[in-house]
Design a protein around this motif. Structure first.
Motif, mmCIF file in Angstrom:
data_model
loop_
_atom_site.group_PDB
_atom_site.id
_atom_site.type_symbol
_atom_site.label_atom_id
_atom_site.label_comp_id
_atom_site.label_asym_id
_atom_site.label_seq_id
_atom_site.Cartn_x
_atom_site.Cartn_y
_atom_site.Cartn_z
ATOM 1 N N UNK A 1 30.751 77.220 57.306
ATOM 2 C CA UNK A 1 30.970 77.940 58.566
ATOM 3 C C UNK A 1 30.255 79.286 58.573
ATOM 4 N N UNK A 2 30.006 79.828 57.371
ATOM 5 C CA UNK A 2 29.300 81.112 57.261
ATOM 6 C C UNK A 2 27.788 80.944 57.253
ATOM 7 N N UNK A 3 27.322 79.703 57.470
ATOM 8 C CA UNK A 3 25.888 79.480 57.577
ATOM 9 C C UNK A 3 25.214 79.086 56.286
ATOM 10 N N UNK A 4 25.984 78.781 55.243
ATOM 11 C CA UNK A 4 25.400 78.345 53.974
ATOM 12 C C UNK A 4 25.293 76.824 53.981
ATOM 13 N N UNK A 5 24.136 76.321 53.597
ATOM 14 C CA UNK A 5 23.900 74.882 53.545
ATOM 15 C C UNK A 5 24.603 74.305 52.317
ATOM 16 N N UNK A 6 25.748 73.664 52.527
ATOM 17 C CA UNK A 6 26.546 73.110 51.439
ATOM 18 C C UNK A 6 26.494 71.595 51.489
ATOM 19 N N UNK A 7 26.149 70.987 50.364
ATOM 20 C CA UNK A 7 26.083 69.532 50.241
ATOM 21 C C UNK A 7 27.182 69.060 49.303
ATOM 22 N N UNK A 8 27.860 67.990 49.665
ATOM 23 C CA UNK A 8 28.866 67.397 48.783
ATOM 24 C C UNK A 8 28.191 66.332 47.932
ATOM 25 N N UNK A 9 28.349 66.474 46.616
ATOM 26 C CA UNK A 9 27.659 65.597 45.674
ATOM 27 C C UNK A 9 26.514 66.342 45.005
ATOM 28 N N UNK A 10 26.019 65.778 43.908
ATOM 29 C CA UNK A 10 24.952 66.422 43.141
ATOM 30 C C UNK A 10 23.685 65.561 43.157
ATOM 31 N N UNK A 11 22.558 66.236 43.142
ATOM 32 C CA UNK A 11 21.276 65.525 43.145
ATOM 33 C C UNK A 11 20.176 66.475 42.692
ATOM 34 N N UNK A 12 19.233 65.925 41.959
ATOM 35 C CA UNK A 12 18.066 66.716 41.556
ATOM 36 C C UNK A 12 17.263 67.167 42.766
ATOM 37 N N UNK A 13 17.417 66.453 43.876
ATOM 38 C CA UNK A 13 16.684 66.812 45.090
ATOM 39 C C UNK A 13 17.101 68.179 45.627
ATOM 40 N N UNK A 14 18.281 68.624 45.249
ATOM 41 C CA UNK A 14 18.752 69.933 45.730
ATOM 42 C C UNK A 14 17.859 71.080 45.268
ATOM 43 N N UNK A 15 17.076 70.838 44.207
ATOM 44 C CA UNK A 15 16.263 71.921 43.642
ATOM 45 C C UNK A 15 14.908 72.067 44.325
ATOM 46 N N UNK A 16 14.590 71.155 45.234
ATOM 47 C CA UNK A 16 13.304 71.255 45.919
ATOM 48 C C UNK A 16 13.244 72.537 46.753
ATOM 49 N N UNK A 17 12.204 73.319 46.521
ATOM 50 C CA UNK A 17 12.008 74.545 47.284
ATOM 51 C C UNK A 17 12.855 75.719 46.831
#
Length: 534
Positions: A64-80
């Motif tokens: 709600x504060x504008x942070x992109x939060x994903x549920x679950x883990x993935x190596x793809x989260x480190x892109x960029x």
């Protein structure tokens, strides 16, 4: 510290501070401390994203504060991304976690949130609260006292404080208040100008080999305090004079360069107490002693405060009453909360906060999430019947904290049947402190023990929750009429067992640092608010 290591430390600080304006991914962002830092990093110019294995109130608030939060883990989260921010438990429990591996393969910095917070606080006059018990409540109270006093602090607290509406606060002054945790030597990253030490006894057996290693960690933390000439506030150490471990720590510090302020709620013989404190401060220092007296713990929690300034050779000088000699009344019960309040009072007074502001903060404080948090009081629907009960959530997971919390509940609600629901936290803690756990529940009428919450450990067969149930049941206290000890099984089974037990007039204390709070959520049904503590 030699010049080479000092230069290395300065270089590291520069690197970390540079991260505060870059793209940062916070793994395990739903935890209390790391989520607070994520919110603050937003304000420093960082682009923040995060992930966690399960949704919670915290992850929803971050989104709600504008942070992109994903549920679950993935190596793809480190892109960029330009750095990965983690909790120390990840390194211990999952060194081959896919996001860690991806970060290392990409050459990204991997930093614990405590180390990054340490870099963030270097430009502040840092006020840290450490100790085995009472850190969260004492930190919350000190933060609120500074807010009431117009000091406008920035704060990071290990629990949501309803009065702040969050577990952090962004201020505009040079004061920063934080909760400093000893696990993994996390607090070594902080260099406070003022430190409160609430209590010291052996804890975190999964990390510290023994009490000596534990005490040495605190010694190094205090020796690393900010002794510079930057602030008008002298380096100040505020210590609980009723904790033998605190007194041992002060004696070890010897000719420490700052000033020492003590507080006590148990000084029946104030002369002997002042002489003892003078003897351990070594260098002829005459430490101040804040004393809570005229305590009332039955039905309400109240006390008065006086300040002792010692005379020559440790003789007790003239005591001065604070708050005009009037009593302070707390909404949070128990002797341990009087100690927490007094520690915050001693620190706030050292900072020059007015007595009026301190009183407003104390009397307006209604606790933090999962610190004797009254979640329900009154009729509770239970599958075709209704029971008039009180449900209280508490984070207690060390034997001393459990005993203190149960004692507070018994004092505040003496006429009610007291049901203690406890989820043991970590196998190593349960094993090492087993005998202390067995002795911690005597204030309860019924004890319901759920399976051990593993946290950052794996089950190696050291101990089982059933072992604790068997040992507790052998206590003479539980041979009395109406008293019993039950094994609850997993969390869902524990909830079902509790539902069957509940009757009108019951007081239920649900304790633990794991996910046992979800029992309360299920009992409250759709209307319950998730109060997860990471």
């Amino acid at each position: 510290m030699n010049s080479e290591s000092e230069a290395s430390r300065q270089d590291r600080q520069t690197e970390l501070r540079a991260l505060l304006s870059r793209r940062l991914h916070f793994m395990g962002i739903g935890g209390q401390g790391i989520s607070a830092l994520a919110r603050l990093a937003q304000t420093t110019g960082a682009t923040v994203s995060g992930c966690d294995r399960a949704p919670s109130a915290t992850t929803r608030e971050l989104a709600a504060a504008g942070i992109n939060v994903t549920i679950g883990h993935s190596a793809q989260h480190l892109q960029g991304q330009e750095a990965l921010i983690i909790t120390p438990a990840v390194l211990a429990l999952e060194p081959d976690h896919q996001e860690l591996v991806a970060a290392r393969q990409q050459g990204l910095p991997v930093v614990t949130w405590q180390e990054l917070l340490g870099a963030l606080t270097r430009d502040y006059c840092l006020l840290s609260v450490c100790g085995v018990h009472g850190k969260g409540t004492t930190t919350s109270l000190l933060a609120l006292m500074l807010v009431e006093g117009g000091f406008d602090p920035t704060c990071v607290i290990g629990a949501v404080v309803p009065a702040l509406g969050a577990n952090y606060r962004l201020g505009q002054s040079h004061f920063f208040v934080n909760e400093a945790d000893e696990f993994n030597h996390n607090f070594w990253h902080y260099h406070p100008r003022l430190a409160v030490v609430t209590s010291i006894e052996y804890e975190h057996p999964e990390f510290f080999a023994d009490y000596e290693a534990f005490l040495q960690a605190f010694t190094r933390f205090i020796q690393g305090m900010d002794l510079s000439e930057r602030w008008p506030l002298p380096p100040t150490l505020v210590m609980n004079a009723d904790s033998p471990g605190c007194l041992e720590l002060r004696a070890r510090l010897g000719r420490w360069a700052g000033r020492t302020v003590f507080y006590t709620v148990a000084a029946e013989a104030i002369q002997e107490k002042t002489e003892q404190l003078t003897s351990i401060t070594v260098k002829g220092e005459s430490p101040l002693l804040f004393e809570a007296h005229d305590l009332k713990l039955e039905g309400e929690t109240s006390f008065r405060v006086r300040l002792h300034a010692e005379g020559s050779q440790g003789a007790a000088g003239q005591a001065r009453s604070l708050f005009g000699g009037e009593k302070i009344t707390l909404h949070v019960p128990g002797l341990h909360n009087v100690q927490n309040a007094l520690g915050a009072i001693a620190a706030a007074q050292s900072l020059g906060v007015s007595e009026e502001a301190i009183r407003r903060a104390l009397e307006g404080f209604r606790g933090s999430r999962r610190r004797f948090e009254i979640r329900h009081q009154g009729p509770l629907p239970l599958a075709g019947r209704t029971c008039d009960v009180i449900l209280i959530d508490d984070y207690a997971h060390h034997p001393t904290a459990i005993a203190a919390t149960l004692a507070a509940a018994r004092q505040r609600y003496p006429q009610r049947r007291l049901i203690a629901v406890y989820q043991p936290h970590m196998y190593s803690r349960t094993k090492v402190f087993f005998e202390q756990f067995v002795e911690a529940f005597d204030e309860a009428d019924i004890v319901l023990i759920s399976d051990i919450f593993p946290a950052r450990e794996r089950d190696t067969g050291l101990v089982h929750a059933r072992d604790l149930v068997v040992a507790l049941a052998q206590r003479p206290h539980f041979s009395g009429e109406g008293r019993q000890v039950l094994y609850g099984g997993d969390r869902t089974q524990t909830e079902a067992e509790l539902r069957a037990l509940l009757d009108d007039g019951d007081l239920v204390l649900i304790m633990g640092a794991g996910d046992i709070y979800l029992v309360t959520e299920q009992l409250l049904g759709e209307g319950g608010q998730s109060h997860h503590q990471g």
